[in-house]
Motif scaffolding. Sequence first.
Motif, mmCIF file in Angstrom:
data_model
loop_
_atom_site.group_PDB
_atom_site.id
_atom_site.type_symbol
_atom_site.label_atom_id
_atom_site.label_comp_id
_atom_site.label_asym_id
_atom_site.label_seq_id
_atom_site.Cartn_x
_atom_site.Cartn_y
_atom_site.Cartn_z
ATOM 1 N N GLY A 199 0.816 -1.205 0.000
ATOM 2 C CA GLY A 199 0.000 0.000 0.000
ATOM 3 C C GLY A 199 0.848 1.254 0.000
ATOM 4 O O GLY A 199 1.999 1.256 -0.441
ATOM 5 N N SER A 200 0.303 2.327 0.545
ATOM 6 C CA SER A 200 1.000 3.608 0.572
ATOM 7 C C SER A 200 0.499 4.416 1.756
ATOM 8 O O SER A 200 -0.446 4.027 2.449
ATOM 9 N N ALA A 201 1.151 5.555 1.991
ATOM 10 C CA ALA A 201 0.761 6.459 3.067
ATOM 11 C C ALA A 201 0.680 7.865 2.510
ATOM 12 O O ALA A 201 1.357 8.203 1.528
ATOM 13 N N GLY A 202 -0.152 8.725 3.127
ATOM 14 C CA GLY A 202 -0.294 10.082 2.625
ATOM 15 C C GLY A 202 -0.840 11.010 3.680
ATOM 16 O O GLY A 202 -1.248 10.602 4.773
ATOM 17 N N ILE A 203 -0.838 12.300 3.343
ATOM 18 C CA ILE A 203 -1.309 13.355 4.239
ATOM 19 C C ILE A 203 -2.302 14.222 3.480
ATOM 20 O O ILE A 203 -2.047 14.605 2.332
ATOM 21 N N ALA A 204 -3.422 14.528 4.127
ATOM 22 C CA ALA A 204 -4.418 15.440 3.555
ATOM 23 C C ALA A 204 -4.512 16.659 4.459
ATOM 24 O O ALA A 204 -4.503 16.534 5.689
ATOM 25 N N ASP A 246 -4.832 15.123 8.577
ATOM 26 C CA ASP A 246 -5.457 13.847 8.223
ATOM 27 C C ASP A 246 -4.368 12.983 7.592
ATOM 28 O O ASP A 246 -3.991 13.195 6.442
ATOM 29 N N VAL A 247 -3.869 12.029 8.368
ATOM 30 C CA VAL A 247 -2.813 11.119 7.885
ATOM 31 C C VAL A 247 -3.438 9.748 7.676
ATOM 32 O O VAL A 247 -4.187 9.271 8.537
ATOM 33 N N TRP A 248 -3.151 9.108 6.556
ATOM 34 C CA TRP A 248 -3.791 7.844 6.233
ATOM 35 C C TRP A 248 -2.813 6.868 5.614
ATOM 36 O O TRP A 248 -1.776 7.246 5.087
ATOM 37 N N ILE A 249 -3.198 5.610 5.747
ATOM 38 C CA ILE A 249 -2.463 4.561 5.064
ATOM 39 C C ILE A 249 -3.465 3.756 4.224
ATOM 40 O O ILE A 249 -4.607 3.526 4.647
ATOM 41 N N SER A 250 -3.040 3.374 3.036
ATOM 42 C CA SER A 250 -3.896 2.621 2.124
ATOM 43 C C SER A 250 -3.390 1.197 2.067
ATOM 44 O O SER A 250 -2.196 0.948 1.854
ATOM 45 N N LEU A 251 -4.323 0.230 2.251
ATOM 46 C CA LEU A 251 -3.984 -1.189 2.243
ATOM 47 C C LEU A 251 -4.844 -1.918 1.228
ATOM 48 O O LEU A 251 -6.041 -1.611 1.094
ATOM 49 N N PRO A 252 -4.285 -2.882 0.493
ATOM 50 C CA PRO A 252 -5.122 -3.676 -0.408
ATOM 51 C C PRO A 252 -6.074 -4.547 0.389
ATOM 52 O O PRO A 252 -5.705 -5.119 1.423
ATOM 53 N N SER A 253 -7.326 -4.651 -0.088
ATOM 54 C CA SER A 253 -8.311 -5.441 0.638
ATOM 55 C C SER A 253 -8.214 -6.916 0.317
ATOM 56 O O SER A 253 -8.829 -7.743 1.001
ATOM 57 N N THR A 254 -7.476 -7.302 -0.744
ATOM 58 C CA THR A 254 -7.236 -8.711 -1.062
ATOM 59 C C THR A 254 -5.755 -8.886 -1.295
ATOM 60 O O THR A 254 -5.036 -7.954 -1.626
ATOM 61 N N ARG A 255 -5.307 -10.119 -1.165
ATOM 62 C CA ARG A 255 -3.853 -10.376 -1.299
ATOM 63 C C ARG A 255 -3.634 -11.665 -2.065
ATOM 64 O O ARG A 255 -4.284 -12.645 -1.828
#
Length: 446
Positions: A425-430, A437-446
Amino acid sequence: MLRRIPIRWRLAAAFAVSMAALLLALGGFVYLRVEDALRSSVDQDLRAQSAESLAHAEDGSLLDTDARRSGMVAQVVGPDGRVVQSDPVSLPALLDPAVVAAARRGDVLTTVSLGAGELNRWRVLAAPDGDRVLVVAHPLRQTEETLHRLFGGLLVAGPLGLLLATLGGYLLAAAALRPVESMRRRASAISATTPGARLPVPPSRDEIHDLATTLNEMLARLEAALEHERRFVADASHELRTPLALLKTELELALRRPRSAEELRAAVGSAADETDRLVLLAEDLLLIARSDQEALGLRIEPVDLGELARSTADRFAERASHEGRRIAVEIPTDTEVPADRLRLEQALRNLVDNALGHGEGTVTISARREGAGVELHVRDQGRGFSSDVAARAFERFSRGDDARGRGGSGLGLAIVEAVAQAHGGSAGIARDGGGADVWISLPSTR
Protein backbone atom coordinates in the motif's frame (compact mmCIF):
# COMPACT_ATOMS: atom_id res chain seq x y z
CA MET A 1 41.98 -18.87 -22.73
CA LEU A 2 39.70 -17.20 -25.27
CA ARG A 3 38.18 -14.96 -22.58
CA ARG A 4 41.57 -13.36 -21.93
CA ILE A 5 41.83 -12.10 -25.50
CA PRO A 6 40.67 -8.46 -25.85
CA ILE A 7 37.26 -7.99 -27.43
CA ARG A 8 38.68 -5.97 -30.35
CA TRP A 9 40.94 -8.91 -31.27
CA ARG A 10 38.06 -11.35 -30.97
CA LEU A 11 35.88 -9.15 -33.15
CA ALA A 12 38.68 -8.79 -35.69
CA ALA A 13 39.24 -12.56 -35.72
CA ALA A 14 35.53 -13.27 -36.18
CA PHE A 15 35.41 -10.68 -38.96
CA ALA A 16 38.50 -12.25 -40.59
CA VAL A 17 36.98 -15.74 -40.52
CA SER A 18 33.72 -14.46 -42.00
CA MET A 19 35.55 -12.46 -44.64
CA ALA A 20 37.78 -15.45 -45.52
CA ALA A 21 34.71 -17.62 -46.05
CA LEU A 22 33.11 -14.86 -48.13
CA LEU A 23 36.21 -14.33 -50.26
CA LEU A 24 36.64 -18.07 -50.76
CA ALA A 25 33.05 -18.47 -51.87
CA LEU A 26 33.25 -15.36 -54.09
CA GLY A 27 36.55 -16.50 -55.64
CA GLY A 28 35.16 -19.96 -56.35
CA PHE A 29 32.03 -18.45 -57.87
CA VAL A 30 34.04 -16.12 -60.13
CA TYR A 31 36.39 -18.91 -61.20
CA LEU A 32 33.55 -21.28 -62.08
CA ARG A 33 31.61 -18.56 -63.90
CA VAL A 34 34.65 -17.57 -65.99
CA GLU A 35 35.43 -21.21 -66.75
CA ASP A 36 31.84 -21.84 -67.81
CA ALA A 37 31.83 -18.71 -69.99
CA LEU A 38 35.12 -19.70 -71.72
CA ARG A 39 33.96 -23.26 -72.29
CA SER A 40 30.62 -22.05 -73.64
CA SER A 41 32.46 -19.75 -76.04
CA VAL A 42 34.63 -22.62 -77.29
CA ASP A 43 31.58 -24.89 -77.72
CA GLN A 44 29.76 -22.15 -79.61
CA ASP A 45 32.73 -21.74 -81.95
CA LEU A 46 32.84 -25.52 -82.51
CA ARG A 47 29.14 -25.69 -83.38
CA ALA A 48 29.42 -22.73 -85.76
CA GLN A 49 32.45 -24.22 -87.47
CA SER A 50 30.85 -27.67 -87.63
CA ALA A 51 27.76 -26.26 -89.37
CA GLU A 52 29.90 -24.36 -91.84
CA SER A 53 32.11 -27.39 -92.51
CA LEU A 54 29.08 -29.59 -93.19
CA ALA A 55 27.76 -26.98 -95.62
CA HIS A 56 31.05 -26.94 -97.59
CA ALA A 57 32.05 -30.55 -97.17
CA GLU A 58 31.76 -31.17 -100.94
CA ASP A 59 34.28 -28.38 -101.67
CA GLY A 60 37.04 -30.38 -99.96
CA SER A 61 37.72 -27.65 -97.41
CA LEU A 62 36.88 -28.49 -93.76
CA LEU A 63 38.04 -25.21 -92.07
CA ASP A 64 38.05 -21.58 -93.04
CA THR A 65 40.99 -19.24 -92.55
CA ASP A 66 39.80 -17.83 -89.22
CA ALA A 67 39.30 -21.32 -87.80
CA ARG A 68 42.83 -22.34 -88.77
CA ARG A 69 44.22 -19.20 -87.13
CA SER A 70 42.42 -20.05 -83.90
CA GLY A 71 44.08 -23.50 -83.95
CA MET A 72 41.06 -25.55 -84.88
CA VAL A 73 41.49 -28.92 -86.66
CA ALA A 74 38.92 -31.12 -88.37
CA GLN A 75 38.48 -34.69 -89.62
CA VAL A 76 35.94 -36.75 -91.50
CA VAL A 77 35.55 -40.36 -90.39
CA GLY A 78 34.13 -42.77 -92.92
CA PRO A 79 31.57 -45.53 -92.39
CA ASP A 80 34.33 -48.06 -91.68
CA GLY A 81 35.77 -45.89 -88.86
CA ARG A 82 38.81 -44.75 -90.79
CA VAL A 83 39.73 -41.09 -91.26
CA VAL A 84 39.00 -40.18 -94.88
CA GLN A 85 39.85 -36.47 -94.68
CA SER A 86 41.84 -34.25 -92.29
CA ASP A 87 42.67 -30.58 -91.98
CA PRO A 88 45.64 -30.47 -91.62
CA VAL A 89 46.40 -33.59 -93.59
CA SER A 90 48.90 -35.12 -91.12
CA LEU A 91 46.46 -35.01 -88.23
CA PRO A 92 46.11 -38.35 -86.35
CA ALA A 93 42.70 -39.70 -85.36
CA LEU A 94 41.09 -37.42 -82.78
CA LEU A 95 38.47 -39.77 -81.30
CA ASP A 96 38.25 -43.38 -80.26
CA PRO A 97 36.03 -45.66 -82.39
CA ALA A 98 33.54 -45.93 -79.52
CA VAL A 99 33.03 -42.14 -79.43
CA VAL A 100 32.74 -42.07 -83.23
CA ALA A 101 30.10 -44.79 -83.06
CA ALA A 102 28.14 -42.73 -80.53
CA ALA A 103 28.42 -39.65 -82.75
CA ARG A 104 26.64 -41.49 -85.60
CA ARG A 105 23.48 -41.27 -83.46
CA GLY A 106 23.85 -37.57 -82.58
CA ASP A 107 26.24 -34.76 -81.74
CA VAL A 108 28.87 -35.55 -79.11
CA LEU A 109 30.87 -32.89 -77.18
CA THR A 110 33.89 -34.15 -75.24
CA THR A 111 37.36 -33.17 -74.07
CA VAL A 112 40.40 -35.20 -75.06
CA SER A 113 44.17 -35.01 -74.49
CA LEU A 114 46.39 -35.10 -77.55
CA GLY A 115 49.68 -35.01 -75.70
CA ALA A 116 51.32 -34.87 -72.28
CA GLY A 117 50.50 -32.04 -69.87
CA GLU A 118 47.44 -30.06 -68.89
CA LEU A 119 47.83 -27.54 -71.75
CA ASN A 120 47.42 -30.20 -74.51
CA ARG A 121 43.72 -30.78 -74.01
CA TRP A 122 41.22 -30.21 -76.78
CA ARG A 123 37.50 -29.63 -76.91
CA VAL A 124 36.00 -31.89 -79.62
CA LEU A 125 32.59 -31.87 -81.36
CA ALA A 126 31.57 -34.91 -83.42
CA ALA A 127 28.50 -34.48 -85.65
CA PRO A 128 26.92 -37.06 -88.03
CA ASP A 129 26.96 -36.32 -91.78
CA GLY A 130 25.05 -39.09 -93.48
CA ASP A 131 27.13 -42.27 -93.06
CA ARG A 132 30.14 -40.19 -92.13
CA VAL A 133 31.12 -38.27 -88.95
CA LEU A 134 32.61 -34.75 -88.94
CA VAL A 135 35.00 -34.12 -86.07
CA VAL A 136 36.02 -30.54 -85.20
CA ALA A 137 38.50 -29.82 -82.37
CA HIS A 138 39.51 -26.57 -80.61
CA PRO A 139 42.64 -26.34 -78.42
CA LEU A 140 41.99 -25.42 -74.75
CA ARG A 141 45.51 -24.10 -74.18
CA GLN A 142 44.48 -20.41 -74.22
CA THR A 143 41.40 -21.09 -72.11
CA GLU A 144 43.35 -22.98 -69.48
CA GLU A 145 46.13 -20.39 -69.44
CA THR A 146 43.47 -17.73 -68.80
CA LEU A 147 42.03 -19.83 -65.96
CA HIS A 148 45.50 -20.36 -64.48
CA ARG A 149 46.18 -16.63 -64.53
CA LEU A 150 42.79 -16.00 -62.92
CA PHE A 151 43.52 -18.58 -60.23
CA GLY A 152 46.90 -17.02 -59.53
CA GLY A 153 45.35 -13.58 -59.33
CA LEU A 154 42.76 -14.85 -56.86
CA LEU A 155 45.50 -16.45 -54.76
CA VAL A 156 47.24 -13.08 -54.50
CA ALA A 157 44.24 -10.76 -54.29
CA GLY A 158 42.29 -12.97 -51.85
CA PRO A 159 44.83 -12.96 -48.96
CA LEU A 160 45.66 -9.31 -49.61
CA GLY A 161 41.96 -8.40 -49.50
CA LEU A 162 41.53 -10.51 -46.38
CA LEU A 163 44.45 -8.73 -44.69
CA LEU A 164 43.09 -5.30 -45.54
CA ALA A 165 39.57 -6.28 -44.47
CA THR A 166 40.86 -7.68 -41.17
CA LEU A 167 42.85 -4.53 -40.51
CA GLY A 168 39.78 -2.46 -41.30
CA GLY A 169 37.68 -4.65 -39.00
CA TYR A 170 40.19 -4.23 -36.17
CA LEU A 171 40.30 -0.46 -36.60
CA LEU A 172 36.51 -0.34 -36.74
CA ALA A 173 36.20 -2.45 -33.57
CA ALA A 174 38.81 -0.30 -31.83
CA ALA A 175 36.96 2.87 -32.80
CA ALA A 176 33.65 1.41 -31.63
CA LEU A 177 35.13 0.34 -28.28
CA ARG A 178 37.09 3.55 -27.68
CA PRO A 179 34.16 5.16 -25.81
CA VAL A 180 33.89 2.01 -23.67
CA GLU A 181 37.57 2.26 -22.76
CA SER A 182 37.08 5.92 -21.92
CA MET A 183 34.15 5.01 -19.66
CA ARG A 184 36.23 2.24 -18.04
CA ARG A 185 39.05 4.64 -17.19
CA ARG A 186 36.64 7.18 -15.76
CA ALA A 187 34.76 4.49 -13.80
CA SER A 188 38.00 3.27 -12.21
CA ALA A 189 38.52 6.77 -10.80
CA ILE A 190 35.00 7.15 -9.36
CA SER A 191 34.63 6.46 -5.65
CA ALA A 192 32.70 7.68 -2.64
CA THR A 193 35.12 10.61 -2.37
CA THR A 194 34.23 11.90 -5.87
CA PRO A 195 30.54 12.85 -5.66
CA GLY A 196 29.01 14.09 -8.87
CA ALA A 197 31.54 12.29 -11.09
CA ARG A 198 29.93 10.77 -14.17
CA LEU A 199 30.99 8.69 -17.16
CA PRO A 200 31.63 10.43 -20.49
CA VAL A 201 28.69 10.11 -22.88
CA PRO A 202 29.66 9.76 -26.57
CA PRO A 203 27.89 12.14 -28.96
CA SER A 204 26.64 9.32 -31.20
CA ARG A 205 23.06 8.20 -30.55
CA ASP A 206 23.83 4.48 -30.43
CA GLU A 207 23.95 1.62 -27.92
CA ILE A 208 27.16 2.95 -26.32
CA HIS A 209 25.43 6.30 -25.78
CA ASP A 210 22.47 4.52 -24.17
CA LEU A 211 24.82 2.43 -22.00
CA ALA A 212 26.68 5.51 -20.76
CA THR A 213 23.40 7.29 -20.02
CA THR A 214 22.04 4.28 -18.12
CA LEU A 215 25.25 3.90 -16.10
CA ASN A 216 25.21 7.60 -15.21
CA GLU A 217 21.62 7.26 -14.04
CA MET A 218 22.69 4.27 -11.95
CA LEU A 219 25.58 6.30 -10.46
CA ALA A 220 23.11 9.05 -9.58
CA ARG A 221 20.86 6.52 -7.82
CA LEU A 222 23.80 4.99 -5.96
CA GLU A 223 25.03 8.43 -4.96
CA ALA A 224 21.58 9.35 -3.68
CA ALA A 225 21.35 6.05 -1.78
CA LEU A 226 24.82 6.58 -0.28
CA GLU A 227 23.93 10.12 0.74
CA HIS A 228 20.67 8.80 2.19
CA GLU A 229 22.55 6.22 4.26
CA ARG A 230 25.08 8.80 5.43
CA ARG A 231 22.29 11.10 6.53
CA PHE A 232 20.51 8.17 8.19
CA VAL A 233 23.63 7.20 10.16
CA ALA A 234 24.28 10.82 11.13
CA ASP A 235 20.68 11.36 12.26
CA ALA A 236 20.61 8.05 14.13
CA SER A 237 23.86 8.92 15.88
CA HIS A 238 22.43 12.31 16.84
CA GLU A 239 19.21 10.78 18.17
CA LEU A 240 21.10 8.15 20.17
CA ARG A 241 23.48 10.71 21.63
CA THR A 242 20.81 12.53 23.67
CA PRO A 243 19.39 9.56 25.66
CA LEU A 244 22.88 8.12 26.12
CA ALA A 245 24.17 11.44 27.44
CA LEU A 246 21.20 11.74 29.81
CA LEU A 247 21.66 8.16 30.98
CA LYS A 248 25.34 8.74 31.61
CA THR A 249 24.58 11.99 33.48
CA GLU A 250 22.00 10.31 35.73
CA LEU A 251 24.42 7.53 36.62
CA GLU A 252 27.34 9.91 37.23
CA LEU A 253 25.20 12.10 39.51
CA ALA A 254 24.06 9.02 41.40
CA LEU A 255 27.68 7.96 41.99
CA ARG A 256 29.15 11.42 42.65
CA ARG A 257 28.25 11.43 46.41
CA PRO A 258 26.33 9.27 48.82
CA ARG A 259 22.62 9.31 48.02
CA SER A 260 19.55 8.43 49.97
CA ALA A 261 17.41 5.52 48.92
CA GLU A 262 14.80 7.91 47.52
CA GLU A 263 17.38 9.78 45.44
CA LEU A 264 18.84 6.52 44.13
CA ARG A 265 15.36 5.29 43.27
CA ALA A 266 14.67 8.49 41.35
CA ALA A 267 18.02 8.26 39.50
CA VAL A 268 17.44 4.61 38.59
CA GLY A 269 13.90 5.45 37.45
CA SER A 270 15.17 8.25 35.22
CA ALA A 271 17.87 5.94 33.82
CA ALA A 272 15.22 3.30 33.13
CA ASP A 273 13.13 5.86 31.24
CA GLU A 274 16.10 6.78 29.06
CA THR A 275 16.86 3.08 28.57
CA ASP A 276 13.27 2.52 27.40
CA ARG A 277 13.68 5.39 25.00
CA LEU A 278 16.91 3.86 23.70
CA VAL A 279 15.26 0.47 23.26
CA LEU A 280 12.31 2.01 21.40
CA LEU A 281 14.63 4.03 19.17
CA ALA A 282 16.76 0.95 18.45
CA GLU A 283 13.65 -1.05 17.52
CA ASP A 284 12.49 1.74 15.21
CA LEU A 285 15.90 1.92 13.54
CA LEU A 286 15.92 -1.86 13.10
CA LEU A 287 12.48 -1.77 11.47
CA ILE A 288 13.57 1.00 9.11
CA ALA A 289 16.73 -0.93 8.19
CA ARG A 290 14.71 -4.08 7.53
CA SER A 291 12.21 -2.17 5.39
CA ASP A 292 15.11 -0.95 3.23
CA GLN A 293 16.04 -4.58 2.62
CA GLU A 294 12.40 -5.61 2.08
CA ALA A 295 12.72 -8.09 4.94
CA LEU A 296 10.04 -7.13 7.47
CA GLY A 297 8.83 -10.75 7.58
CA LEU A 298 5.09 -10.06 7.58
CA ARG A 299 2.65 -12.64 8.95
CA ILE A 300 -0.50 -12.00 6.95
CA GLU A 301 -3.86 -12.79 8.53
CA PRO A 302 -7.38 -11.26 8.45
CA VAL A 303 -7.35 -8.14 10.65
CA ASP A 304 -10.56 -6.44 11.83
CA LEU A 305 -9.79 -2.73 11.50
CA GLY A 306 -12.62 -1.76 13.84
CA GLU A 307 -11.37 -3.99 16.63
CA LEU A 308 -7.77 -2.87 16.01
CA ALA A 309 -8.77 0.81 16.15
CA ARG A 310 -10.74 0.36 19.37
CA SER A 311 -7.90 -1.47 21.11
CA THR A 312 -5.51 1.29 20.03
CA ALA A 313 -7.91 3.94 21.28
CA ASP A 314 -8.14 2.15 24.65
CA ARG A 315 -4.35 2.13 24.89
CA PHE A 316 -4.20 5.95 24.50
CA ALA A 317 -7.43 6.71 26.38
CA GLU A 318 -5.74 7.65 29.69
CA ARG A 319 -3.23 9.93 27.97
CA ALA A 320 -5.94 11.62 25.93
CA SER A 321 -8.12 12.10 29.04
CA HIS A 322 -5.21 13.60 30.94
CA GLU A 323 -4.83 16.17 28.14
CA GLY A 324 -8.57 16.87 28.05
CA ARG A 325 -9.05 15.22 24.69
CA ARG A 326 -10.71 12.08 23.40
CA ILE A 327 -10.25 9.44 20.70
CA ALA A 328 -13.21 8.50 18.50
CA VAL A 329 -13.49 5.36 16.34
CA GLU A 330 -15.71 5.42 13.22
CA ILE A 331 -15.06 2.00 11.69
CA PRO A 332 -17.67 -0.74 11.16
CA THR A 333 -16.88 -3.96 12.97
CA ASP A 334 -16.85 -6.06 9.80
CA THR A 335 -14.08 -4.11 8.01
CA GLU A 336 -11.24 -6.60 7.45
CA VAL A 337 -8.00 -6.49 5.51
CA PRO A 338 -5.25 -9.09 5.09
CA ALA A 339 -2.30 -7.71 7.07
CA ASP A 340 0.31 -8.33 9.75
CA ARG A 341 -1.58 -7.34 12.90
CA LEU A 342 1.47 -6.37 14.97
CA ARG A 343 2.97 -4.17 12.23
CA LEU A 344 -0.37 -2.55 11.37
CA GLU A 345 -1.02 -1.90 15.07
CA GLN A 346 2.44 -0.33 15.36
CA ALA A 347 1.70 1.99 12.42
CA LEU A 348 -1.71 2.96 13.85
CA ARG A 349 -0.18 3.65 17.28
CA ASN A 350 2.37 5.95 15.65
CA LEU A 351 -0.41 7.85 13.88
CA VAL A 352 -2.44 8.28 17.06
CA ASP A 353 0.65 9.20 19.08
CA ASN A 354 1.57 11.79 16.46
CA ALA A 355 -1.97 13.24 16.50
CA LEU A 356 -1.95 13.48 20.31
CA GLY A 357 1.56 14.91 20.43
CA HIS A 358 1.25 17.53 17.69
CA GLY A 359 -2.47 18.01 17.09
CA GLU A 360 -5.44 19.35 19.03
CA GLY A 361 -9.00 18.39 19.80
CA THR A 362 -10.59 15.02 19.14
CA VAL A 363 -8.57 12.34 17.36
CA THR A 364 -10.76 10.35 14.98
CA ILE A 365 -9.86 6.94 13.58
CA SER A 366 -11.88 6.03 10.48
CA ALA A 367 -11.73 3.78 7.45
CA ARG A 368 -13.23 3.87 3.98
CA ARG A 369 -12.98 1.81 0.85
CA GLU A 370 -11.14 3.29 -2.13
CA GLY A 371 -11.18 1.15 -5.26
CA ALA A 372 -9.66 -2.25 -4.47
CA GLY A 373 -8.23 -1.11 -1.14
CA VAL A 374 -9.09 0.33 2.25
CA GLU A 375 -7.80 3.64 3.63
CA LEU A 376 -7.24 3.93 7.38
CA HIS A 377 -7.39 7.62 8.46
CA VAL A 378 -6.33 9.36 11.68
CA ARG A 379 -7.55 12.98 11.93
CA ASP A 380 -7.20 15.68 14.56
CA GLN A 381 -8.50 19.23 14.93
CA GLY A 382 -5.24 21.12 15.19
CA ARG A 383 -3.47 23.42 12.76
CA GLY A 384 -2.38 20.54 10.52
CA PHE A 385 0.85 20.29 8.62
CA SER A 386 2.46 23.26 6.97
CA SER A 387 3.21 22.80 3.28
CA ASP A 388 6.97 22.43 3.80
CA VAL A 389 6.55 19.93 6.65
CA ALA A 390 3.93 17.92 4.72
CA ALA A 391 6.34 17.56 1.79
CA ARG A 392 8.92 15.79 3.99
CA ALA A 393 6.74 14.37 6.76
CA PHE A 394 7.50 10.74 5.87
CA GLU A 395 11.26 11.27 5.68
CA ARG A 396 13.32 9.75 8.47
CA PHE A 397 14.12 12.01 11.43
CA SER A 398 11.93 14.70 9.91
CA ARG A 399 10.31 17.06 12.43
CA GLY A 400 8.82 20.50 12.23
CA ASP A 401 10.56 23.35 14.02
CA ASP A 402 7.70 23.68 16.51
CA ALA A 403 7.86 19.94 17.29
CA ARG A 404 11.54 19.63 18.11
CA GLY A 405 11.04 20.61 21.73
CA ARG A 406 8.35 17.96 22.25
CA GLY A 407 10.65 14.95 22.00
CA GLY A 408 10.34 12.07 19.62
CA SER A 409 12.81 10.67 17.13
CA GLY A 410 11.14 11.75 13.89
CA LEU A 411 10.76 8.12 12.82
CA GLY A 412 7.04 7.66 13.52
CA LEU A 413 5.65 8.56 10.09
CA ALA A 414 8.63 6.95 8.33
CA ILE A 415 7.69 3.68 10.04
CA VAL A 416 4.04 4.19 9.03
CA GLU A 417 5.06 4.51 5.38
CA ALA A 418 7.43 1.50 5.62
CA VAL A 419 4.65 -0.69 7.04
CA ALA A 420 2.17 0.47 4.39
CA GLN A 421 4.61 -0.19 1.54
CA ALA A 422 5.51 -3.61 2.97
CA HIS A 423 1.81 -4.50 2.67
CA GLY A 424 1.70 -3.28 -0.93
CA GLY A 425 0.00 0.00 0.00
CA SER A 426 1.00 3.61 0.57
CA ALA A 427 0.76 6.46 3.07
CA GLY A 428 -0.29 10.08 2.62
CA ILE A 429 -1.31 13.35 4.24
CA ALA A 430 -4.42 15.44 3.55
CA ARG A 431 -4.70 19.10 4.60
CA ASP A 432 -8.30 20.31 4.74
CA GLY A 433 -7.85 23.34 7.00
CA GLY A 434 -9.48 21.61 9.95
CA GLY A 435 -6.47 19.68 11.20
CA ALA A 436 -4.17 16.96 9.99
CA ASP A 437 -5.46 13.85 8.22
CA VAL A 438 -2.81 11.12 7.88
CA TRP A 439 -3.79 7.84 6.23
CA ILE A 440 -2.46 4.56 5.06
CA SER A 441 -3.90 2.62 2.12
CA LEU A 442 -3.98 -1.19 2.24
CA PRO A 443 -5.12 -3.68 -0.41
CA SER A 444 -8.31 -5.44 0.64
CA THR A 445 -7.24 -8.71 -1.06
CA ARG A 446 -3.85 -10.38 -1.30
